[in-house]
Design a protein around this motif. Structure first.
Motif, PDB file in Angstrom:
ATOM      1  N   ALA A   1       0.860  -1.187   0.000  1.00 49.94           N
ATOM      2  CA  ALA A   1       0.000   0.000   0.000  1.00 49.94           C
ATOM      3  C   ALA A   1       0.897   1.239   0.000  1.00 49.94           C
ATOM      4  CB  ALA A   1      -0.944  -0.010   1.193  1.00 49.94           C
ATOM      5  N   PRO A   2       1.575   1.512  -1.112  1.00 53.84           N
ATOM      6  CA  PRO A   2       2.524   2.625  -1.152  1.00 53.84           C
ATOM      7  C   PRO A   2       1.803   3.962  -0.997  1.00 53.84           C
ATOM      8  CG  PRO A   2       2.126   1.786  -3.355  1.00 53.84           C
ATOM      9  CD  PRO A   2       1.444   0.833  -2.404  1.00 53.84           C
ATOM     10  N   THR A   3       2.514   4.912  -0.397  1.00 61.27           N
ATOM     11  CA  THR A   3       1.924   6.248  -0.229  1.00 61.27           C
ATOM     12  C   THR A   3       2.035   7.065  -1.508  1.00 61.27           C
ATOM     13  OG1 THR A   3       4.035   7.080   0.604  1.00 61.27           O
ATOM     14  CG2 THR A   3       2.439   6.256   2.230  1.00 61.27           C
ATOM     15  N   ARG A   4       3.021   6.734  -2.368  1.00 64.69           N
ATOM     16  CA  ARG A   4       3.219   7.485  -3.608  1.00 64.69           C
ATOM     17  C   ARG A   4       3.512   6.502  -4.730  1.00 64.69           C
ATOM     18  NH1 ARG A   4       3.724  12.726  -1.985  1.00 64.69           N
ATOM     19  NH2 ARG A   4       4.437  13.482  -4.012  1.00 64.69           N
TER      20      ARG A   4
ATOM     21  N   GLU B   1       6.361  11.620  -8.967  1.00 62.05           N
ATOM     22  CA  GLU B   1       5.698  10.812  -7.951  1.00 62.05           C
ATOM     23  C   GLU B   1       4.422  11.519  -7.503  1.00 62.05           C
ATOM     24  OE1 GLU B   1       8.149   9.933  -4.636  1.00 62.05           O
ATOM     25  OE2 GLU B   1       9.162   8.252  -5.619  1.00 62.05           O
ATOM     26  N   ARG B   2       3.322  10.771  -7.490  1.00 61.74           N
ATOM     27  CA  ARG B   2       2.045  11.341  -7.055  1.00 61.74           C
ATOM     28  C   ARG B   2       1.506  10.517  -5.886  1.00 61.74           C
ATOM     29  NH1 ARG B   2       3.216  16.025  -8.795  1.00 61.74           N
ATOM     30  NH2 ARG B   2       3.184  16.303 -11.077  1.00 61.74           N
TER      31      ARG B   2
ATOM     32  N   VAL C   1      -7.223   6.308  -3.976  1.00 61.48           N
ATOM     33  CA  VAL C   1      -7.434   7.393  -4.937  1.00 61.48           C
ATOM     34  C   VAL C   1      -6.092   7.979  -5.355  1.00 61.48           C
ATOM     35  CG1 VAL C   1      -8.421   9.690  -5.268  1.00 61.48           C
ATOM     36  CG2 VAL C   1      -9.730   7.937  -4.051  1.00 61.48           C
ATOM     37  N   LEU C   2      -5.902   8.082  -6.691  1.00 62.86           N
ATOM     38  CA  LEU C   2      -4.732   8.744  -7.262  1.00 62.86           C
ATOM     39  C   LEU C   2      -5.227   9.938  -8.072  1.00 62.86           C
ATOM     40  CD1 LEU C   2      -1.718   8.913  -8.010  1.00 62.86           C
ATOM     41  CD2 LEU C   2      -2.192   7.345  -9.911  1.00 62.86           C
TER      42      LEU C   2
END
Length: 865
Positions: free
Chosen positions: A758-761, A769-770, A781-782
């Protein structure tokens, strides 16, 4: 006695066959079908019984005696031979008894005393629809014995009105039904007059029935009091006229037989011998002597018609011959938990529709009948009777389960958890349970006494002699209705009225019949505990409290230092006295009855307590220790040295140095009161928590902990309290402290897995990187500008590819354009429309015709392009 034919008779071979093949059975049969007396007899010679007993649970003593007597007569024997019965204070079984009819408490003791049930081959639960607590417990215990120890034990649940399909599913048992045999019953609602008492309405209906219909009349009334009143109304006067006749004179101006209308009636009970057969009035309830009960169950030897005034004991299991008319008040006295006294007491309630139908059916046993209901036709009744387990105080049940050694029993309706927790808390205060809810030696002695745990604890705590006799008096007093019409809140006034009654000089404001009933109950208590000493003629009020406090240790009260009429109770609550209370000024009291109100409870019955006796008998509950609490008004800790009795703080002084362990516990309690938002949550930690919660749902095989609000609040002592070590202020807990505390239950490798799954970015095709936002119960959500995804065909995924992110596609100005979890479909179907609309608005940004091959970018087009 020749064997009669019953409606159940054709079904008996199927019952026998079913029990040969299956250890459990649900049997439905209407009243009068014969299930109570014919099924036990049919099982006697079955091979699987192997000469062992058939035990039948009968909820009511009247029915138990009657059923045993009828079966014995069928065999041409006396009760106590092949067929016998056991009820409280009465035992008619012998060495040859094979069918034993028992009441509910007896069955529980049989199973508790001998879990193997040596010599018992079958247990029959008759009239199970009554759903008494003891019956539900008996079934649960029997099922546990069958499952754990005795696979060969047969269990039969029988009733006239129950949800047989539901019960058969619960028991995993076959279900058999008997059609019964009955004649049509005409039902009518007999209207009450304005402000008319139920007894007067019943008398009018009886008068109408006697004059209009043949046969005997069965009248259902709530209890003994109402029976006595109606019986008095129907008794002939010295002048030869019924009380009911005199009461009706002048109502219609006549007082003659002609005033009787067919329906609804306004009538008079005919004087005996005035053109109608003579009739007799009989009472039927569980407290009657056996000979009077038997008289109500037999035809009149002189052939007179009978009017039988009965409680709901006549609703099922007993047969009243000759009844053609039923008059039904629609009321019954059922046990209900009274939080004011802490006991279950009998209260008048409306019966269920099933009970009303069963009562009416009593009129159609021998011929066509009539049923008069004394409630409006518009009134709707509950379909079935509510089980007692949902209505009453569960101290006795909790004690039985502790004695059994297991809570893991199968109940038709599970005990409510809140009521069970309250019951166990009480039993621990009474000394019946340990802190781990195991039964103590005292608890075993209380159980053997066979009464409410409060009363058992009081009776066993009293020394031999006068104190034991006083305990018997108090047991009778607290269970009874108030015998004084205007007696205030002092229990001593009630006891002194009882003592005066015994000397033939009861107070004028006392109810003599009530005092007589209390005196009789006290004598019964003395017999039960084998106490021969007579009660004293007079005692000081505190001596009553010194005995009573053993029944109500949770309601021992200490006078508030600033308010003489307010008391702090041992259970942590508070109570107040009436303005004119005789107890004002007493330092310690014990409350036997109080009325719960919004702030303080109102003391209704209490007695003073001698502190010396309190310290002697409850020495372990007097403690002096340092206490650290969270002061919500100051948002700071308060350290005190407190002297307490149970939860009553009767002396508190400022303490010196704050104990670090107590401080950590108090700060944790502060969070328990204030909620998790009182903690310093940085956004990064909130997101980490949401990532863990999402992964717990998406990948349960990881074994991640539950970090929901409820779970964190329930485990504050485990994860948060250690973080408060050495701290004396709530705001001393920093963000890093909170993060370390929250993550303390996960090892390093699992934390690394969370960051990967579950990466933060995430890096998008533009090379930037978003951030991915997580919220439990929703997709990740991205949010990204559309131009940064050119050339990307498939939606990014997390959780090892199991979960697609939800793309919030933004315009070059950061405004939302589209929300999608299917990027490929967006390029193919929607992009062209978006490009057409946005190209003119953002001309400096690329809007290629082919987004698949275009270069992703986070910048505008270079100048000149």
């Amino acid at each position: 006695m020749p064997s009669p034919t019953f409606p159940i008779t054709p079904l008996l071979p199927d019952i026998v066959r079913s029990l040969s093949d299956h250890p459990r059975l649900v049997l439905e049969a209407p009243p009068g079908a014969g299930k109570t007396t014919q099924v036990p007899l049919a099982l006697l010679d079955e091979p699987w019984l192997q000469g062992r007993k058939v035990v039948m649970l009968e909820p009511r003593r009247v029915a138990a005696r009657a059923a045993a007597g009828f079966m014995a007569r069928q065999r041409g024997e006396a009760v106590g031979g092949t067929v016998g019965y056991r009820i409280r204070f009465e035992n008619k079984v012998g060495p040859d008894t094979r069918i034993e009819v028992v009441t509910e408490g007896i069955l529980t003791r049989m199973i508790q005393d001998d879990p193997m049930l040596e010599g018992v081959g079958a247990i029959l639960f008759d009239e199970f629809h009554e759903r008494h607590l003891a019956g539900d417990l008996g079934l649960a215990l029997a099922l546990d014995v069958q499952a754990q120890l005795r696979e060969d034990l047969r269990i039969v649940v029988m009733s006239a009105t129950l949800d047989g399909e539901k019960l058969a599913r619960f028991l995993d048992a076959p279900r058999l039904s008997s059609e019964g045999r009955g004649f049509p019953v005409q039902v009518a609602h007999f209207p009450a007059r304005r402000d008319e008492a139920i007894e007067v309405q019943a008398r009018r209906a009886i008068e109408h029935a006697v004059l209009t219909h043949p046969g005997d009349v069965l009248v259902f009334l709530p209890g003994q009091r109402e029976i006595a009143r109606v019986e008095a109304m129907l008794s002939p006067s010295p002048a030869g006229r019924g009380v009911g006749e005199r009461a009706n004179e002048g109502r219609d101006g006549s007082g003659s037989k002609a005033a009787l209308a067919p329906h609804p009636p306004s009538g008079h009970l005919l004087p005996r011998g005035e053109g109608k057969d003579d009739f007799i009035v009989l009472a039927l309830h569980g407290e009657l002597p056996v000979e009077k009960q038997s008289k109500a169950l037999q035809p009149d030897p002189q052939g007179r018609r009978r009017v039988v005034l009965a409680t709901n004991v006549a609703e099922s299991s007993v047969t009243l011959p000759g009844v053609r008319v039923v008059v039904d008040s629609g009321l019954a006295r059922e046990p209900s938990y009274d939080p004011n006294s802490g006991f279950s007491r009998l209260e008048v309630t409306h019966i269920s529709q099933a009970s009303a139908d069963q009562r009416a059916g009593r009129a159609g046993r021998v011929a066509e009948g009539w049923a008069y209901r004394l409630w409006p036709q518009s009134q709707r009744l509950d379909p079935q009777r509510r089980p007692e387990i949902a209505l009453v105080e569960l101290g006795a049940l909790a004690l039985e389960l502790a004695a059994w050694g297991s809570d893991d029993l199968r109940f038709v309706d599970a005990p409510p958890p809140g009521a069970m927790n309250a019951a166990r808390d009480l039993l621990r205060r009474l000394g019946a349970l340990t802190a781990s809810n195991a039964i103590t030696p005292l608890g075993k002695r209380m159980l053997a006494l066979g009464t409410h745990p409060r009363l058992a604890a009081m009776l066993l705590s009293a020394d031999e002699g006068e104190d034991r006799a006083l305990a018997c008096d108090l047991a009778a007093l607290v269970e009874a209705r108030d015998p004084l019409r205007m007696g205030g809140d002092a229990l001593a006034a009630r006891w002194r009225a009882l003592a005066a009654f015994r000397n033939g000089r009861a107070p004028q404001d006392a109810n003599r019949s009530g005092l007589a009933a209390i005196d009789a109950a006290a004598k019964q208590w003395r017999r039960r505990v084998r106490e021969t000493t007579a009660p004293p003629a007079s005692v000081e009020a505190h001596r009553l409290g010194d005995v009573l406090m053993h029944a109500f240790p949770d309601r021992i009260g200490f006078q508030h230092p600033q308010d003489a009429r307010r008391y702090l109770l041992a259970n942590g609550r508070s109570a107040r006295l009436f303005d004119d209370s005789a107890l004002v000024g007493e330092p310690w009291i014990v409350v036997s009855e109080l009325r719960h109100e919004a702030r303080d409870a109102l003391v209704q019955r209490a007695a003073p307590v001698d502190e010396r006796c309190l310290r002697r008998d409850f020495a372990d509950r007097f403690v002096t220790e340092d206490s650290v609490r969270w002061d919500a008004s100051r948002r700071a800790l308060s350290a005190q040295r407190e002297s307490r009795f149970d939860q009553i703080v009767f002396d508190a002084r400022p303490a010196g140095r704050v104990d670090p362990a107590l401080a950590a516990a108090a700060l944790t309690d502060a969070v328990r009161d204030l909620g998790l938002d009182a903690l310093p949550w940085p956004e990064s930690l909130r997101q980490w928590r949401e990532r863990v919660r999402c992964l717990r749902d998406w990948m349960p095989d990881l074994g991640l902990p539950d970090l929901s609000d409820d779970a964190l609040m329930a485990t504050l002592d485990d994860w948060l309290q250690p973080a408060f070590a050495g701290k004396t202020r709530l705001d001393a807990l920093g963000e890093d402290d909170l993060a370390n505390a929250l993550k303390s239950g996960l090892d390093w490798s699992l934390r690394q897995r969370i960051d990967v799954l579950a990466p933060t970015r995430i890096t998008v095709p533009s090379g930037m990187e978003r951030r991915i936002e997580y919220a439990h119960g929703q997709p990740p959500v991205l949010a990204v500008k559309l131009q940064e995804l050119f050339g990307l065909a498939d939606t990014p995924r997390v959780a090892d590819g199991r979960v697609p992110v939800l793309l919030h596609l933004l315009s070059p100005g950061g405004k939302p354009l589209q929300v999608t979890s299917d990027l490929r479909n967006f390029w193919n179907s929607t992009y062209a429309e978006v490009k057409k609309e946005m190209k003119g608005r953002y001309p400096k940004h690329p809007w290629p015709d082919d987004p698949w091959s275009a270069q992703a970018t986070h910048r505008a087009k270079p100048r000149g392009t």
